[in-house]
Structure formats: C-alpha cells, structure tokens
Design an enzyme around this catalytic site. Structure first.
Site, mmCIF file in Angstrom:
data_model
loop_
_atom_site.group_PDB
_atom_site.id
_atom_site.type_symbol
_atom_site.label_atom_id
_atom_site.label_comp_id
_atom_site.label_asym_id
_atom_site.label_seq_id
_atom_site.Cartn_x
_atom_site.Cartn_y
_atom_site.Cartn_z
ATOM 1 N N ARG A 49 73.963 3.258 -1.533
ATOM 2 C CA ARG A 49 73.179 2.026 -1.706
ATOM 3 C C ARG A 49 73.904 1.162 -2.718
ATOM 4 O O ARG A 49 73.792 1.377 -3.918
ATOM 5 C CB ARG A 49 71.761 2.374 -2.188
ATOM 6 C CG ARG A 49 70.755 1.229 -2.040
ATOM 7 C CD ARG A 49 69.487 1.481 -2.860
ATOM 8 N NE ARG A 49 69.745 1.263 -4.266
ATOM 9 C CZ ARG A 49 69.063 1.825 -5.270
ATOM 10 N NH1 ARG A 49 68.073 2.657 -5.010
ATOM 11 N NH2 ARG A 49 69.370 1.566 -6.532
ATOM 12 N N HIS A 63 67.684 -1.248 -5.765
ATOM 13 C CA HIS A 63 66.660 -0.841 -4.806
ATOM 14 C C HIS A 63 65.985 -2.073 -4.213
ATOM 15 O O HIS A 63 65.824 -2.187 -3.000
ATOM 16 C CB HIS A 63 65.624 0.058 -5.490
ATOM 17 C CG HIS A 63 64.428 0.315 -4.643
ATOM 18 N ND1 HIS A 63 64.483 1.121 -3.532
ATOM 19 C CD2 HIS A 63 63.160 -0.157 -4.706
ATOM 20 C CE1 HIS A 63 63.280 1.146 -2.955
ATOM 21 N NE2 HIS A 63 62.471 0.373 -3.645
ATOM 22 N N TYR A 92 69.843 3.522 -14.602
ATOM 23 C CA TYR A 92 69.908 4.913 -14.148
ATOM 24 C C TYR A 92 71.215 5.335 -13.489
ATOM 25 O O TYR A 92 71.352 6.485 -13.071
ATOM 26 C CB TYR A 92 68.730 5.232 -13.221
ATOM 27 C CG TYR A 92 68.564 4.282 -12.042
ATOM 28 C CD1 TYR A 92 69.315 4.459 -10.887
ATOM 29 C CD2 TYR A 92 67.656 3.236 -12.086
ATOM 30 C CE1 TYR A 92 69.166 3.603 -9.814
ATOM 31 C CE2 TYR A 92 67.505 2.367 -11.000
ATOM 32 C CZ TYR A 92 68.249 2.557 -9.872
ATOM 33 O OH TYR A 92 68.106 1.718 -8.797
#
Ligand SMILES: Cc1ncc(C[n+]2csc(CCOP(=O)(O)OP(=O)(O)O)c2C)c(N)n1
Ligand SMILES: Cc1ncc(C[n+]2csc(CCOP(=O)(O)OP(=O)(O)O)c2C)c(N)n1
Ligand SMILES: [Mg+2]
Ligand SMILES: [Mg+2]
Lengths: 405, 325, 405, 325
Positions: free
Chosen positions: A292, A296, A305
């Site tokens: 990805r 998000h 993160y």
C-alpha cells in the site's frame, strides 16, 4: 474422501507435527521491471483492446486519486481513499472477467468500477454526495455502487461482502444445476469476484464465506489484496500463517498467489481461475501481493507507524509504469500521445469536480426513501413532522428548506 | 487540575489503570504503537510494553472473545472497538457471553474485569457506518452496564469507575467531543459513581434528559427556552444501565414534564424505556405527555445529516409543545 | 518472514494453482485393536496411576452416560448428552495436562471433568438443577463448570469458548513475559485446552480464536473433536478441506491429527503439544478422529439421517475396550475386579441419582443473584414485587413459595 | 381447510413458496434431509432437491451473509436460524447489512427477498440459551420487519406475507406452540397483511396487548378478569416492525388502560416502545399508567422458569392494579 470424518485416510505411527508453514507458496510473476516477459514465464492471452483499456483505466485512476487526495486537503471533499500501488491488481483482475460478472469490493477497488465504465461524472457525484449520486448522498465518499455495472455498493463494515459473495454466486449457479441430478448441466454464465484486504480476512465473515463457498461449490473468485497494512497494523500483527493463500487448503479451495504489481500475472491468474470456477462450479482463492504505497485514507498519516526507509523501498514499484513498458515493447502505446492524454484527463477531472461540487444535495425526501420499499407509517409521520419543522425554520436547514414540497 | 480534552482524559484514566495493575491489557485494532485511530491510547505501548498494549487482528468478535477470556482469567481487559458501528460482529460475545458469564456459572466464573471502550455518535460527516449510537441494542441485556460521559472530567472519573466495577461495562465515548470538549481534569485518580444521573442545571417547568454529546444540544435548547421564559431542569443520565429512575422521577414530579433526547433512531431507543418507566412512576404528576426528540427511523445519513439529527431547534420545539400542551 | 506482506519469498513463473488438498495429513495411531503397540509406534511416557485413572474415568463416564440416557427416557431428567465413542479422546487429552491447566469445553467433555475429580454427586446436582448445583440450576443438564477444577462452565452458544481460550491463555502467559524484552523469561506454568466439535469449527469465533492465538502466541491446545456429525449434518456438508487439521497451516499453527479412539495416541500427542506450548509460548492444533457412536443428544434420533450400516461399521470401535486390552497386557488391570467395580459404580450412580432428584430446587433469590456482582436497583425492585406476588399465590409457585424470606 | 399444527402450517407456507419460484432456497443448520431440529422443513429437500434445500455449515453469520447475497441476486432466500438464541453471531449481517442494504445503495441493490425464520421463546425447559425472545434487539433497526404469529393459521398467512414482502423480514416462531397449537388452516395459499394488529376479543375496561405464545397467557388472564367482572380487550400485535399504533391507540382511547406483556426482559423490551408511544398518543385518555408484565431483568433461568415468566396470574394482578388505580 468417503469416510464420515471427511479426512484423508493415511495412518502414521510416528508422533510428528505438521509444520506451521508446511506449504511452500510461490508468487506468480510474469512481467519484469522493464516490461519484459520473464524467462520461463508465458504472457497471457490478452488482446490489444483489453490491454489498452487496462492501461487507460490504471492511468485514469492514478490521476483521479491524485486529484481527489488534493481536493480533500483543500477541504473540497471530506474523505478519500487511493489505490496507489494496487492499480494493476484491481484493474487486471477486473479485466479478466465478463462485464456481467458481479463485483463485490471492499473500498479500494475504484479501478474495477472504472474499467466497467463508471463515468467520471458518476465518480464525482458520489464523492460530493450530490443529488445525482446513485447512492443518494447517504454514504461517505468512495462508497460507490452501480446495479447497471454489476458493482455492489460498498459497505464500510469489513468482511461482510465475503459470505454475501458466496450467496450471490450460488444464485448465479442455480439455473445451471440439473434438478434431477443436482449436478451442473452447463458452464456457469457469470460468477462473482470478491475483493478484500488482508486485514478484513481476519473477520469471522471471511471464514464463513470461504468455507461455505467450498461446501456449496459457489463460483466465487476470492481476491485477497495483501498490501501489508490494515490502517496501522502490519501484516505480521494480523496473521502468522504464510499470507492469506495458506488458508486455501484448509477450505479445500484451489489457490494461487500473484505479484499484484504485475498486471499480466494478475490477468493470467484471474483468467485461469475464472475458467475453473465457471466450468466446475467451485471457488478459487487468489492472493495479490502489493504494497500500500499511500496512506490508508485521507484521515491517516502513515509516518506514525512505518518508516520512511520502508516506504522508499517500495516507492519505485509502480505497476502502471511496469505495464506501460510492456505496452511500449508491444508497440501498442505511443509515449507522447500517452502524456498528452494524461494532461487532457487531468483537465477533465478538474472540470468534472467543479461541476459536481456545485450540484445540489439530495432533496429532503431522500432522507426517508429506501429505508423500506415503501415508507412505513411511523417513518411517514416523522417525515411529515420534519417537513413542518423545516418549513418553520428554513434558515436553519438551508440545504433542503427551499425545495420542500 | 489540568486542561484536558476528552482524549487526554481517557488516556489518563487508562494510564492510571495500567500503572496500578501489571496484568491490565489494552487491545484492539490499531491501539498499539499508533495509539488508536483517534489516539486515545497514545504513548501507552511505549510505556507499558507491547505485551500489554497491542494491536489485534481485525476481528471484533475475536477482540471480545479474547477479552472475555482474559477477564475470566482475572486480568483487567480493556478492549477498544474502533467505532461503535463495528461492535455488532461482537454482539454474540457481549450479549450471550459477557452479560451471562456470571449468572450461568452460578458465580463460579465472571468477566467483571472487562471494560469495552468505543467511540459512538454522529456529527463528523461519517454517514451510516461512522455515526451510530447503539446503546439501546445493549440496554435490553441484563448483566451489562452501559456508561456515557459528556465531558473530559466525567470521562476520566466514569471510565475509572467502569474499570473498577466488577461487571462487564461498555463505555461509549462521544467522538464528536473527543477534541472539541476541553475542561479541567484532575491529574490524579478519582471515580464518579456509575448508575447515578446528574442534575446539571435546576429548573422548574420541564425536565430535559440526555447523555453524552447530546447534552450540549439540550443545553442549547434550554437557553433558547430560557429566553422564551421557560425554565428547564437539565439532567445527564450518564449511566444507561443501571439507570437512575429516582433522580429522573424526582425531577419530573417537580416539573411535570419530561423530554428525552438521543441521537439514535427513536423506535425502541433507550428513550422508550425511560418514557415507559417514568409515565408509570409519575403518572399523576405529568402535565403533558413525555416526549422524545431523537434520530429518525432511518440509517444515519450523510448529506442530510443536519436534517436528520435531533438538534437544539427540534428540542426547543418539543419544549414549547410540552409547555403549551 | 520479514517482508511487509508477511509471506514466503518464492517467485514462480508458471501459472499453477495450489491443490485444494495439497497437504497430506496422517493420523497418529499407536494402539492396535487388540491392545498391542503397533509396529513402528512408541508408547508414550505414561505411569500406571495415570493409566488407571484414565481408564477408570472412561469406564465411569460410559456407565454414567448409559444410566442418564435411560433416566432421560424415564422422564427423570429433561435432557442428556453422551460422549459415546469419544471417551478416549477427551479423557486421555485431559490426563496429559496439569491439574491447574484451564479446560474450556463444548459440552460433550464430561470425561475431562470427571478426570479432574468432579464428584458423582456434583454431576447429579447439575443434571437435576437442584440447589446444590454449582451453577444454581440455571442451565440445562450437562452444562457443568467448576472454578476449583479449572473447568469453565459450559455455554451453549457454539464456538464462543475458542477466542476466550486464547484470551485466558494469554493471561496465563503474561507473568512469564519479561517486560523489558517482551520475550518469555520462563516456562509457562499453565495453559488452556479448548475442545470443540468439527461443526463448531465453522463458526467465525473459531477463525478469530486460532488466528489471534497464533499472532499473540497464546499457549492454547485447540482440540478439535471431529466425530463426523454436527447433529444431523455430516462432515462433508460441513467442510471440504482435509478435516480441521488442514487449517492449522493457514494460521501458522503446528498441528497433529490423532486417532481419537486410541487413548495412547491422544495422550502422546497432547503431552508433546503441551510441552511445545508452554516452552515456546505458542498454540497447537490437535484434531481427534472418532465417530459419534450415539445420538447427538436425547432430543435427537440419528436414524433420520444416517444409515444403520454406517453405525454398525463403527459400533465395534470401543476406545475403552481398546485401552483396557493394553492395560491387561501391561498387567495393570484385573478383569474380574474390573467387572465387580463396574457393578459397584452402577449402584453408586443409581443411588446418587435418587438422592439428587429429591434435593430441592434453588431458592427464589437465586433467580436474581449473579446477574451482577450486586443486584442493580431495578432488579432488586422486581425481586421484591415477585416475592410479594408469590406470597399472595403460594399454590401457584410450589417450588419456591414455602421458602421465601 | 385442514387441521394443522404450527409446524405443518409453516411447512405448507414454505412448500408453496418453493413451488412458485424455482430460485427459492431454504437453508440453515440441519434443515436439509433431516428437516430441521423441529422438522419445520421436513420433506422439502426430497421434493425440491439438495440444491434448493440444504444444510449449511454451522455458522450463523455465514448463513445470513450467504442469505444477503442470495437475496441481492434476486432469489427468495429462506434462512433458518436454529434457535433465536443463536441469531446473535449474525447480528452484524442483519443489522448493519440486511437492514441498510437498500438505503445505503440508493436502491441500486436490496435484499427484499430475504426472510429469516427462527424459533423463539421459553416454556420448554431450555434455560438461558434455548428460551430467549430477542425481538426487541431488532426493533431498534430501521429497514427490518419483524413478525410473530400466535397460531397455525396466522403462521401460514403471515409467513407467506413475509416472503412476498419486498423487505428483509424476521419471522419469530413461538416454539412452545409448534406442536401444541393446532387449528384450521387452508391448504391453499393466502396471506395476512403485515403491520396490522388484530383485536382478538373486544372488551371495555382494559386493553391487553401481546404477541406470539404470550397471547395464550393474556387470554387466560382475561378469563380470570372476566370472572372478576373486568372486561378485557385482547389485541395481538402480530407485527413488531412496523407496528400498528392506530389499532392500539383506538383501543386504549376506548378502555383508558393498557397492559403489555412479553416474555423478554422488561428493560428496553418492545413493551417500552409501545408504552412510550401510547402514553403520548393517548395522554388525555389514560385512566391508569400503562403497565408492562414481562420477563425479569435476568438471563432466562431453568429451575425457576415458572417464577420467572410473565404468567397469567401476574398479568391478572396487573389488571387488578390497573382498574383499581
Ligand atoms: C468491521 C469493521 N471493523 C473495523 C473497521 C475500520 N477499518 C476500516 S479500514 C480498516 C483496515 C482494513 O485493512 P485491509 O483489510 O488490509 O484493507 P486495506 O485498507 O489495506 O486495503 C479498518 C480497521 C471497519 N470498517 N469495519
Ligand atoms: C451458535 C450455535 N448455533 C447452533 C447451536 C445448536 N447446536 C447445538 S450442538 C450443534 C452441533 C454441534 O456439532 P459439533 O460441533 O460437531 O459437536 P458434536 O455435537 O459433534 O460433539 C448445534 C448446531 C448452538 N448450540 N450454538
Ligand atoms: Mg491491507
Ligand atoms: Mg461433531
């Protein structure tokens, strides 16, 4: 297996555990980084039109994603989700289907919808929740759906579409079953593809959906998008097995893992899986591996993160570039024309955005329609009271007040 | 005292809990290193270790199953459900398991150590699935306690009380207020008793009752009413289960009128229980019917959220209707 | 696996699906039908006391089951469930544990509880829902539980105990984790065993429980009792994989399949699994293969869904006889004494039944206690009203009326 | 006309449905060859084939997920949940999915073809997990319809109406009556309109309202009341969602008194909604508070079931209290 416990009959006298990673699962890759077919690989049966459509869709989605991500930062839309890095996985799998095959997606699969022909205007209407949105402005941006294009409206609760895909596909199979024998009497016309993330695959609905599809022999392609993250949760805090593919054997489902950055591998695998599914009446599990590349969603900031180094490592893996190189090699694409088209698309997108953001919001009646096929009395009464209330305070409800009948 | 927003207040309550009992664990989707999508658990993994503050796989039924087991073992289990809209996959574990654990075992086992935190409610342009207020779905379940704070001070004291309470509790956090509501909060430990409503403002003509983020709305409506010469008594229910019948009944006996407001759809919302109980308890004192100003009986919409919600204008209209009855 | 997608890195260029039954799963068998250790097999490390306890427990449960099945037909208890055919699977696995290991069972595992020392009187009190029942007469017969014996009270909703076992076991592990490193710093004292049927393994809770145990490295032994049926549903309408064992690899959990009619195989596998689990902090999946020789419960009649021939085929497989033959061969059992003890147990059971059925039902206050730690005001009020009501109509509530305080 | 028990009546409704549409499917745990644990689907697999009447794996969330998908495809999906106590693992699929399918898609998709059948209620010595009456858990959910029949004739006509209705419907079957209730049922097809309550017996002093198996209880209570000189109007609500406010309000305006009785725990049961709505609709006509005679706020017990249930004596006590108020 014809024993009551439905197991392989294979006695052993040695106390030995099956290893936790007993399966050795390869990743199918066909296309090299420079657009070459890798040694030992075979290009799938894909015609020029399909290949060009596939490419244009990926290109379009990338441009749309870029523009809408920016629009969110400008405060023009409230929310957006990109499919950065997964364009090939989604578009190439959709391209391997028939137009009337059902698509049940999670939310990051706008490319599949675009491939089917959802118009730029339709995208924009949904994103701006205006009165032309097919979903009547009820769900957050990116919750697209179209009956005409066999694309089930996105539902936020994760995993719920997985057993639904099984049920839908079972319906698609029904008419091909001979009532006398209970066996398939013809090739199934249409199947269902079901997309979901590696995170959503942890939901109980995943287990139910795959197991039921296997037992009831429903023609579903379960397309797991393993992109390494579920919001902030990395895949190694999501599961300890070998990806999602390692679960197939537990359900007795044929399985394949593909490089999700490789449009040809995804196309080839999906095409082959579709054939098995409609001929035999059986589900197939496909795991696509991609990273990805983006956040998000626009509500997320991955720097909280994951490391810049990790991101940098994958930044170069552009599935669109990779496929483009192959097209160029095939002589199916002209680089200059391509660049020109991109500019044109950018303009189209901005123009469509400007139009859609000015279209008015749905009328008040859309607040209460579609809860049931017909409003039930309690709701009809609430609606009447609401209309009265708004009429008395039009200044407080500017969006709808002027249009109340 | 410190100025804190509601997220800080919650974080502080969790921090105290983690420090006081080294078996206490915080878990849920993205609550680990990232600190949760709203950052309520920020910094806690760094402080207490990955084994006590951790991400779970994406499965609400698993989170609650795990939580029930951990609580039954005897460790304070602090589970987060990322949005109250996503609590339903865990419904069986909560309603058939947590709630009945002690009763069915004759008190051989219990999950009194369980606390579920979950952000609820609308007002953030979240549409159907980031806006729900599902408290009433749980209110029909003996064995559970349900608590909703209205501001940071309440949030910390009530959350600590929920954690200490020896029953499974769901703590609904009004996410619209997470950052919006700021107030004085003691840095040290304190609790606010569960099961007690609070009369936030005394008044004489109508009793207004709500909880969580809806408190703001009824306070606004009360101001409008004040201007119109109507004196409202404002009560924060705080605890849905058990709920404080006495405080409400006492107020309604005084004012003769009750208006309940909640975000969730009206039909069989918790307002229904309150109205049913209070009409019986205060029958001879009611001067007008008990009214409910609630969400419409539709899923939570996006574009027409403003029209949908029980706003201060609607509450004020009900106040007028009530006093003019 | 140190890549973000958490998969094995293994590239392939050939389009090939992993077969739906790619794993070849053997069934561990140690004991032959005549009580002999099979060629190539090794008897586990089991001492005489343990072996005798194991045997006596199986024998006791068989006699209890027979008696209570009959008692149900006589209308003396409302409901009963036998563990006919699965006595060895349950008892031998329980025997391989430590007494403080937690047991989370489904409902057909009374033998594990008996092995722990639950008394005949305690069984009877539960079955007759009398005031001495630890569960206070609230649940249907066979829903046993005992805090003292580390046996979680049975809950009817299937599969719910599976993720609970993960959470409980995680708690058991906590104190063995070094806060500084996050690593285990000592062998885990106690683990949790979780029993469930192959039917219950279809529930979403199964998926959640196993995946979370793998990810969080919880010391749980997942003990799947594949007995071929879930009420009327045969295993081949329950799943298409190779039993339940084939799912282990999907979760990255070490797995073994054992002949559930073979007490030694079950003991050996459980003992070895326990060792791995407490030393490494990890779950293990054990699938036991046995045939449900009896009806599902006293409410069920298997002749409606399976053939007499099939039943006959398995009737001979008595796990108790098989183990007894081994004990006899070991010289650890005397056949005559054994028969005499059986008669004695039968008498004890009947005597205990006669006592328990006369013990009065729980007092009225047990209707409202334990809903919460302390009754909440609404319930306290309901209780007062109920007491008043019953006092006014004592004839209508004979069970409690005479004892209201 | 034939004499049928409720199971036969249900079987007959299913049979007609299967014959009329060759896409209709019946599925659930053990519903295939065995015909379901209560035998409601007996003989249907033999008649319509294993591909249309089949056992599912043991997963309620899967059954409802599958059902939603099949219904969205356009086939009548007739799902059975073996006991209503086991419907909770499917709560998310029902409450977040079935109920919101049409609304969220702007009517692009719907699951109007879905009908869920499930046996509910106590009186069979089933304890906590074979006795629950969970209708109120669903009543807070716009988009669903909920129906409960009281006898075989009603069961067949209402079930056929549920199946034909173009919305997802849960049909709660009072399992205590499956074999106990026998009556005349037409062999041919007929429907009974959803959303309409039925005045089963006219009366003048008190309105008694219930549904399903609880109808029997209020009828017994009404007989006792009759002997004591109190005339009860008896109403079967039949449909919980949508519910027939008008018929109830009309009756209460006449009698001035309302007693609602249901098996489920009282707090936030559907009786709460009825009381809340009717006290508002009939405020000036009520001569005594609306009363609820319901299950206690505990899990459903076993040994003390008799004490727990809202029996005729308790309903009669409430009648006396109401008229003497
Ligand atoms: C039932 C449910 N739980 C939680 C969420 C919140 N949520 C939205 S997306 C997401 C992560 C999904 O990750 P993955 O399935 O891997 O898909 P990806 O975003 O990587 O494409 C979460 C936790 C949700 N939408 N539904
Ligand atoms: C959630 C849930 N659904 C359905 C049931 C009803 N039920 C009780 S036992 C059973 C079959 C269980 O079969 P299996 O797990 O194989 O265990 P076995 O009875 O064979 O030991 C069913 C469907 C239940 N108790 N819980
Ligand atoms: Mg992901
Ligand atoms: Mg079984």
């Amino acid at each position: 297996m014809t024993n009551p416990n439905n197991i392989s009959l294979n006695i052993s006298h040695a106390l030995k555990f099956i290893d936790s990673h007993a399966l050795d699962i390869p990743t199918l890759t066909i296309l090299g980084d420079n657009g070459e077919i890798l040694e030992g690989a075979t290009a799938p049966d894909i015609d020029k039109d399909t290949a060009i459509n596939l490419y244009s869709t990926m290109r379009f989605i990338r441009l749309l994603d870029e523009r809408m991500q920016a629009a969110q930062r400008q405060g023009r839309v409230s929310f957006y989700m990109q499919c950065l890095g997964e364009e090939a996985a989604i578009t190439a799998s959709a391209a391997a289907l028939k137009p009337e095959d059902m698509i049940m997606a999670q939310y990051r699969e706008q490319a599949a919808l675009a491939y089917r022909g959802f118009t730029l205007e339709q995208f924009m209407n949904q994103l701006f929740s205006n009165e032309k949105d097919l979903g009547k402005g009820r769900q957050m941006p990116v919750h697209y759906g179209s009956n005409e294009l066999y694309y089930l409206t996105i539902s936020s609760p994760l995993g719920t579409q997985i057993p639904q895909a099984t049920g839908y596909a079972y319906g698609q199979k029904l008419k091909h079953i001979d009532p006398a024998t209970g066996e398939l009497n013809s090739e199934i016309d249409n199947l269902t593809i079901c997309y979901f993330g590696e995170g959503a695959a942890s939901e109980g609905d995943f287990h139910a959906g795959l197991n039921m599809a296997a037992v009831h022999e429903a023609p579903v392609l379960f397309f797991a998008r393993n992109n390494g993250y579920a919001i902030s949760t990395p895949a190694d805090e999501q599961f300890k097995g070998d990806g999602i593919a390692s679960r197939g054997v537990g359900y007795g489902i044929k399985t394949i893992r593909v490089d999700g950055g490789d449009a040809l591998a995804v196309f080839a695998a999906t095409q082959a899986a579709r054939k098995m599914a409609v001929e035999n009446g059986e589900p197939v599990l496909i795991e696509s591996i991609a990273y990805r590349l983006g956040a998000h969603s626009t509500s997320d900031d991955p720097s909280g993160y994951r490391s810049k180094e990790e991101e940098a490592e994958f930044k170069g893996n552009c599935p669109i570039e990779r496929f483009k190189k192959w097209l160029l090699k095939q002589g199916w694409l002209n680089e200059q024309e391509d660049e020109a088209e991109k500019d044109k698309i950018r303009e189209d997108i901005l123009a469509a955005l400007k139009i859609a953001e000015k279209v008015q919001k749905p009328a008040l009646e859309e607040l209460v329609s579609d809860v049931y096929d017909q409003p039930i009395p309690a709701l009809a009464k609430q609606y009447e009271e609401l209309k009265e209330h708004i009429k008395q305070h039009p200044e407080a409800y500017p969006v709808t007040a002027g249009r109340i009948k | 005292m410190a100025k804190m927003n509601m997220l800080h207040a919650i974080n502080s309550a969790l921090d105290i809990t983690m420090a006081e009992n080294n078996q206490a664990c915080i878990f849920g989707e993205d609550v680990g290193h990232f600190g949760g999508v709203f950052r309520a658990t920020s910094g806690l993994q760094e402080k207490y270790g990955k084994h006590r503050v951790f991400n779970t796989p994406l499965t609400e039924q698993g989170i609650l199953g795990f939580a029930n087991g951990l609580a039954a073992f005897g460790a304070p289990a602090l589970a987060e459900i990322q949005f109250a809209d996503y609590i339903f996959p865990a419904f069986d574990q909560i309603v058939n398991e947590s709630a009945k654990f002690r009763y069915r075992s004759g008190n051989e086992f219990d999950v009194g150590n369980l606390t579920i935190r979950t952000p609820y409610g609308g007002g953030i342009a979240g549409g159907l699935y980031h806006s729900q207020s599902p408290e009433a779905y749980f209110a029909h379940t003996p064995g559970l306690k349900l608590v909703v704070p209205r501001n940071p001070h309440q949030a910390k004291g009530l959350l600590r009380a929920c954690i200490k309470d020896d029953n499974p509790v769901i703590f609904f956090e009004p996410k619209r207020l997470y950052r919006a509501s700021i107030g004085d909060v003691p840095e040290e430990d304190y609790t606010i008793e569960i099961g007690k409503a609070e009369v936030v403002k005394e008044g004489s003509d109508v009793t207004l009752l709500a909880w969580g983020a809806q408190m703001e709305i009824i306070e606004q409506a009360a101001e409008k009413a004040q201007e119109a010469g109507v004196s409202c008594e404002i009560i924060d229910l705080r605890s849905i289960l058990p709920w404080d019948v006495d405080t409400i009944a006492k107020s309604v006996i005084k004012t003769g009128r009750l208006i309940i407001s909640h975000e969730a759809p009206i039909t069989n919302g918790f307002g229904a229980e309150i109205a049913a109980t209070i009409q019986e308890a205060c029958f001879l004192h009611l001067e007008s019917p008990i009214m409910r100003v609630c969400g419409l009986d539709t899923p939570y919409p996006l574009a027409l959220e403003k029209e949908y919600v029980p706003d201060a204008l609607k509450v004020f209209a009900a106040i007028k209707k009530s006093v003019e009855f």
